[in-house]
Scaffold this motif. Sequence first.
Motif, short mmCIF file in Angstrom:
data_model
loop_
_atom_site.label_atom_id
_atom_site.label_comp_id
_atom_site.label_asym_id
_atom_site.label_seq_id
_atom_site.Cartn_x
_atom_site.Cartn_y
_atom_site.Cartn_z
N PRO A 63 -74.57 -54.82 57.25
CA PRO A 63 -75.49 -53.69 57.16
C PRO A 63 -75.67 -53.13 55.75
O PRO A 63 -76.63 -52.40 55.50
N GLN A 64 -74.75 -53.45 54.84
CA GLN A 64 -74.71 -52.76 53.55
C GLN A 64 -75.78 -53.28 52.59
O GLN A 64 -75.90 -54.49 52.38
N GLU A 65 -76.54 -52.36 52.03
CA GLU A 65 -77.47 -52.73 50.97
C GLU A 65 -76.78 -52.61 49.61
O GLU A 65 -75.91 -51.77 49.44
N SER A 98 -68.52 -48.11 48.01
CA SER A 98 -68.09 -48.20 46.63
C SER A 98 -69.09 -49.10 45.90
O SER A 98 -69.11 -50.31 46.12
N SER A 99 -69.92 -48.51 45.05
CA SER A 99 -71.01 -49.27 44.44
C SER A 99 -70.51 -50.42 43.59
O SER A 99 -71.06 -51.53 43.64
N LEU A 100 -69.47 -50.18 42.79
CA LEU A 100 -68.98 -51.22 41.88
C LEU A 100 -67.99 -52.17 42.55
O LEU A 100 -67.76 -53.27 42.05
N SER A 105 -66.17 -51.17 50.78
CA SER A 105 -66.96 -50.20 51.54
C SER A 105 -66.53 -50.27 53.00
O SER A 105 -66.23 -51.34 53.53
N SER A 106 -66.48 -49.10 53.66
CA SER A 106 -65.86 -49.08 54.98
C SER A 106 -66.52 -48.05 55.90
O SER A 106 -66.98 -47.00 55.44
N ASP A 153 -64.03 -58.96 58.59
CA ASP A 153 -63.57 -58.44 57.29
C ASP A 153 -64.33 -57.15 57.04
O ASP A 153 -65.43 -57.17 56.49
N VAL A 154 -63.75 -56.04 57.49
CA VAL A 154 -64.49 -54.77 57.52
C VAL A 154 -63.68 -53.60 56.97
O VAL A 154 -63.94 -52.44 57.30
N GLU A 155 -62.68 -53.87 56.15
CA GLU A 155 -61.95 -52.84 55.41
C GLU A 155 -61.47 -51.68 56.29
O GLU A 155 -61.97 -50.56 56.21
N GLY A 156 -60.48 -51.98 57.11
CA GLY A 156 -59.85 -50.94 57.90
C GLY A 156 -60.53 -50.61 59.21
O GLY A 156 -60.03 -49.77 59.97
#
Length: 241
Positions: A63-65, A98-100, A105-106, A153-156
Motif C-alpha cells: 500500500p505504501q507510496e 519513515s521516508s528515508l 514503515s508500519s 514482512d510488515v514491521e511488527g
Amino acid sequence: MRAWAGLMRSLAIYYNPLRRRQLRSFYADLLEPGDLCFDIGAHVGSRARAMRAAGARVVAFEPQEPFAGFLRRSLPRDIVLEEMAVGPAEAEARMAVSSLHPTVSSLSTSFAAEAADAPGFGHVRWDRSQQVRMTTMDAQIARHGLPDFVKIDVEGFELDVLSGLGQPVPMLSVEYLPAFRNRTIAVIDRLEDLGPYRFNPVTGEAGGFLWDDWRSADEARAWLSALPANGGSGDLYARLD
C-alpha cells in the motif's frame, strides 16, 4: 523528495545482483512451478520477482507510496498487484512512514514507539503517515485461492496479519527482529493455534536455512529467546507438518 530518496535507496539495496541471484536460487528450491504465493509487504518487488522466476503465481500486496506506484509501473503483468495492506479486518488504516528508511514503515501503533529505543533504530525517524486500505488474508484467499506460500514482512504487524487468517496455509515466513523477539514468539503461538507447524530460520541474507531439519515451536522459541538484542534480523519459515 524524501520519499523518492527512500525508494532509490531501497532499489539500490534490494536489486543488488548478488542478492537477486541468492533469492532466485532460494525460491527455486523452496517452491514448485504453479505454486500460488502471497507477498505481503512487497516493497520494491524483489521477492515477488524471485518467486515468479521460480514458476510461481504471485499476488503482491503493497500500500505504501511511492512503492505501490513503482510496482504498478514495473512489475510483470502476470504478477497481481493489490495496493492495500493486509491485517485483521477490512478497513481503512493509518501507516507510520519513515521516508528515508521505508522498509520500517508500519501499521503497528506501538512499533515505532518501541523501535525508538531499540538497537539499530536510533537513526530512523517516522516523519509522516499515510492512509491505506486494509484487507484480510481470508478475503484474499476467497478471491485468489489458498496460497502455497505466504511471505509476511510488515514491521511488527505480523500477528495482526495472521489475525485475519482462519485456516492454516502450507508454508509461510515472517521477518524476525531480535529486539522484538516477543512479537515473533506471539506469531509462533498464533500459528500453533492454526495447525501443526515446524520452523526453520534464514539469518540475514544467507540464502539458505540455518538448520538441516525443521524444528518444533518450542525449539524455535528457545532459539529466538537466545538471540542477542542487537543481533541481525532474518526470516522465520513455518511449514505445515
